[in-house]
Design a protein around this motif. Sequence first.
Motif, PDB file in Angstrom:
ATOM      1  N   UNK A 153       0.378  -1.366  -0.166  1.00  0.00           N
ATOM      2  CA  UNK A 153       0.334  -0.383   0.221  1.00  0.00           C
ATOM      3  C   UNK A 153       0.546   1.037   0.253  1.00  0.00           C
ATOM      4  N   UNK A 154       1.957   1.291   0.849  1.00  0.00           N
ATOM      5  CA  UNK A 154       2.808   2.248   0.737  1.00  0.00           C
ATOM      6  C   UNK A 154       3.000   2.895  -0.919  1.00  0.00           C
ATOM      7  N   UNK A 155       3.894   1.478  -1.688  1.00  0.00           N
ATOM      8  CA  UNK A 155       3.909   1.676  -2.872  1.00  0.00           C
ATOM      9  C   UNK A 155       3.184   2.120  -3.396  1.00  0.00           C
ATOM     10  N   UNK A 156       1.860   1.822  -3.756  1.00  0.00           N
ATOM     11  CA  UNK A 156       0.650   2.300  -3.885  1.00  0.00           C
ATOM     12  C   UNK A 156       0.361   3.919  -3.869  1.00  0.00           C
ATOM     13  N   UNK A 157       0.507   4.312  -2.837  1.00  0.00           N
ATOM     14  CA  UNK A 157       0.268   5.375  -2.735  1.00  0.00           C
ATOM     15  C   UNK A 157       1.313   6.029  -3.188  1.00  0.00           C
ATOM     16  N   UNK A 158       2.604   6.221  -3.433  1.00  0.00           N
ATOM     17  CA  UNK A 158       4.019   6.365  -4.026  1.00  0.00           C
ATOM     18  C   UNK A 158       3.445   6.927  -5.552  1.00  0.00           C
ATOM     19  N   UNK A 159       3.432   5.588  -5.623  1.00  0.00           N
ATOM     20  CA  UNK A 159       2.906   5.485  -7.383  1.00  0.00           C
ATOM     21  C   UNK A 159       1.918   6.321  -7.411  1.00  0.00           C
ATOM     22  N   UNK A 160       0.330   6.928  -6.445  1.00  0.00           N
ATOM     23  CA  UNK A 160      -0.645   7.180  -7.513  1.00  0.00           C
ATOM     24  C   UNK A 160      -0.162   8.973  -7.553  1.00  0.00           C
ATOM     25  N   UNK A 161       0.796   9.062  -5.886  1.00  0.00           N
ATOM     26  CA  UNK A 161       1.666  10.585  -6.458  1.00  0.00           C
ATOM     27  C   UNK A 161       2.306  10.882  -7.525  1.00  0.00           C
ATOM     28  N   UNK A 189       0.614  11.425 -11.136  1.00  0.00           N
ATOM     29  CA  UNK A 189       0.639  13.375 -11.321  1.00  0.00           C
ATOM     30  C   UNK A 189       1.512  13.691 -11.519  1.00  0.00           C
ATOM     31  N   UNK A 190       2.716  13.496 -11.035  1.00  0.00           N
ATOM     32  CA  UNK A 190       3.729  14.062 -11.384  1.00  0.00           C
ATOM     33  C   UNK A 190       4.420  13.836 -12.822  1.00  0.00           C
ATOM     34  N   UNK A 191       4.289  12.482 -12.963  1.00  0.00           N
ATOM     35  CA  UNK A 191       4.634  12.965 -13.787  1.00  0.00           C
ATOM     36  C   UNK A 191       6.086  11.922 -14.085  1.00  0.00           C
ATOM     37  N   UNK A 192       6.344  10.674 -13.441  1.00  0.00           N
ATOM     38  CA  UNK A 192       6.879  10.044 -12.239  1.00  0.00           C
ATOM     39  C   UNK A 192       6.968   8.546 -12.475  1.00  0.00           C
ATOM     40  N   UNK A 193       8.183   7.685 -13.561  1.00  0.00           N
ATOM     41  CA  UNK A 193       7.825   5.761 -12.875  1.00  0.00           C
ATOM     42  C   UNK A 193       8.481   5.587 -11.972  1.00  0.00           C
ATOM     43  N   UNK A 194       7.379   5.407 -11.025  1.00  0.00           N
ATOM     44  CA  UNK A 194       7.482   4.608  -9.513  1.00  0.00           C
ATOM     45  C   UNK A 194       8.482   3.828  -9.891  1.00  0.00           C
ATOM     46  N   UNK A 195       8.189   3.078 -10.942  1.00  0.00           N
ATOM     47  CA  UNK A 195       9.583   1.942  -9.962  1.00  0.00           C
ATOM     48  C   UNK A 195      10.245   2.226 -10.845  1.00  0.00           C
ATOM     49  N   UNK A 218      12.639   1.013  -7.320  1.00  0.00           N
ATOM     50  CA  UNK A 218      13.715   0.140  -7.889  1.00  0.00           C
ATOM     51  C   UNK A 218      15.165   1.298  -7.127  1.00  0.00           C
ATOM     52  N   UNK A 219      14.986   2.280  -6.920  1.00  0.00           N
ATOM     53  CA  UNK A 219      16.622   2.301  -6.208  1.00  0.00           C
ATOM     54  C   UNK A 219      16.139   2.658  -5.152  1.00  0.00           C
ATOM     55  N   UNK A 220      15.016   3.007  -4.234  1.00  0.00           N
ATOM     56  CA  UNK A 220      14.689   3.116  -3.007  1.00  0.00           C
ATOM     57  C   UNK A 220      15.119   1.822  -2.696  1.00  0.00           C
ATOM     58  N   UNK A 221      14.771   0.519  -2.883  1.00  0.00           N
ATOM     59  CA  UNK A 221      15.357  -0.793  -2.460  1.00  0.00           C
ATOM     60  C   UNK A 221      16.452  -1.199  -2.299  1.00  0.00           C
ATOM     61  N   UNK A 222      17.596  -0.216  -3.580  1.00  0.00           N
ATOM     62  CA  UNK A 222      18.823  -0.445  -2.599  1.00  0.00           C
ATOM     63  C   UNK A 222      19.182  -0.583  -1.518  1.00  0.00           C
ATOM     64  N   UNK A 245      12.031  -6.100  -2.241  1.00  0.00           N
ATOM     65  CA  UNK A 245      10.640  -6.540  -3.203  1.00  0.00           C
ATOM     66  C   UNK A 245       9.801  -5.951  -2.061  1.00  0.00           C
ATOM     67  N   UNK A 246       8.237  -6.628  -3.031  1.00  0.00           N
ATOM     68  CA  UNK A 246       6.708  -6.197  -2.466  1.00  0.00           C
ATOM     69  C   UNK A 246       6.808  -4.319  -2.423  1.00  0.00           C
ATOM     70  N   UNK A 247       8.022  -3.705  -3.410  1.00  0.00           N
ATOM     71  CA  UNK A 247       7.977  -2.788  -4.005  1.00  0.00           C
ATOM     72  C   UNK A 247       6.912  -2.292  -5.013  1.00  0.00           C
ATOM     73  N   UNK A 248       6.533  -2.930  -5.417  1.00  0.00           N
ATOM     74  CA  UNK A 248       5.556  -2.690  -6.798  1.00  0.00           C
ATOM     75  C   UNK A 248       4.138  -2.466  -7.084  1.00  0.00           C
ATOM     76  N   UNK A 249       3.929  -0.790  -7.044  1.00  0.00           N
ATOM     77  CA  UNK A 249       2.785  -0.540  -7.432  1.00  0.00           C
ATOM     78  C   UNK A 249       2.287  -0.886  -8.195  1.00  0.00           C
TER      79      UNK A 249
END
Length: 427
Positions: free
Chosen positions: A220-228, A231-237, A241-245, A252-256
């Motif tokens: 759900x955290x990843x989905x909320x980040x993805x929803x934001x 709106x900003x035209x940013x690729x959440x993946x 990918x960077x955050x998960x490093x 894992x489990x960061x796929x919105x």
Amino acid sequence: MKISVIGTGYVGTVSAACFAELGHEVICVDIDPSKIDMLNRGVPPIYEDGLSELLEKHVGKNLSATSNYDYAINNSDVSFICVGTPSDNEGNIDLDIVKAASASLGKALRKKKEYHVIVVKSTVVPETTEKVILPIIEKESGKSTGNFGISMNPEFLREGKAVHDFMNPDKIVVGSLDKRSGDIVASLYSGLNCEVTRTNPRTAEMIKYVNNSFLATKISFSNEVGNICKELGIDTYEVMKAVGKDFRIGPHFLNSGAGFGGSCFPKDVKALIGKAKEVGYEPALLRSVIAVNEIQPMRMITLLKNKIPDLKGKKIAVLGLAFKNDTDDIRESRSIPVIKELIEEGAIVSAYDKMAIENMRRIFPDIEYYNSAIDALRGADACLIMTEWNEFKSLDTEFSIMKNRLIIDGRHMQSPRKDVDYVGLCW
Ligand code: NAD
């Protein structure tokens, strides 16, 4: 060791087959005669990779099934309770099935002289083993602990990878009131390369809920980040990918996407919310985890309606019905609210899934089902990708068969391309 497994659904059948593979003698018990019949013929009542092979190998040798509790208890030393623990109408845990199975076990135990261990594998909220299951077994058997042992041994397998996960666990948790029963349960897993975490039953119960709630929170955290990000035209993946490093976060489990479903995450998070309320705590974060998860499938519809405001009479292909890939399980699948909404909007739904069509037909008997993605896509005005089946990644020229090449991707299976109107849910 001789084991009986009570309840032969996903967890029960997989556990039974894997315990047989570990060399134990296993008797399955279920109240559904069709499952008993299937198991005794070596046919899995559910789909799991590798399960069919294990049943073929062990049925008729060290694995059998019955609906007779007396026979199963008398011919085993340890009984695992693996029945379902669904949500009630308020979302709290419904323990009726566990109570019924415990009563049957207790009655059978009354007729047995030897020491017997009862293991709760069903996911139950903290205190259930001690305050609900144990008293029922004591009452129905006329015995007290010491004459029998009781342990809690939560299951962490993933549907779709259940056999692999059982045989290659990253943790085994055994919560027991007494050392003797805990030792026996731990010894059943001695063939596996995994340390056994020993604790008390209520801690074992809590570990399972925290495990699932944390994973659901990550989604759900990843989905909320993805929803934001959307709106900003940013690729959440790219972001995740960077955050998960960061080793403290992990990849894992960061796929919105369209949210989590299945028989565990939604009901387990809700059950923990219910238990928290019962003890006077308001679990604000867990409530938000559920709330974000309810929003995601409806965002698929919003994005679709941005492109096609009136869905009446439009043919919408829904690719993916199972709650995730590699399973036929549709419980709490995010496709369900999406299809429901499409029907309410007057759309014609053409659905495809590799394994879950028969299960979904019971919920939506009147939509069109097809045996391939290309057949579902033929003449469609839009396509919604709802499950991360691998085959959806390689769809390419198939989209050319659509009347209008609009793809709303809920699982990041495709990427933007010139020949289709591609809309990612959160990217
Ligand atoms: P399920 O609904 O697939 O299977 C339950 C089985 O119990 C059914 O075959 C049913 O006929 C049988 N049953 C019902 N009442 C019975 C009774 N009185 N006596 C004997 N059998 C009876 O459930 P499941 O998905 O295997 O889940 C079982 C438990 O394991 C749940 O608590 C669940 O939360 C937990 N769990 C599930 C998973 C999963 O991926 N499915 C993973 C970990 C833990």
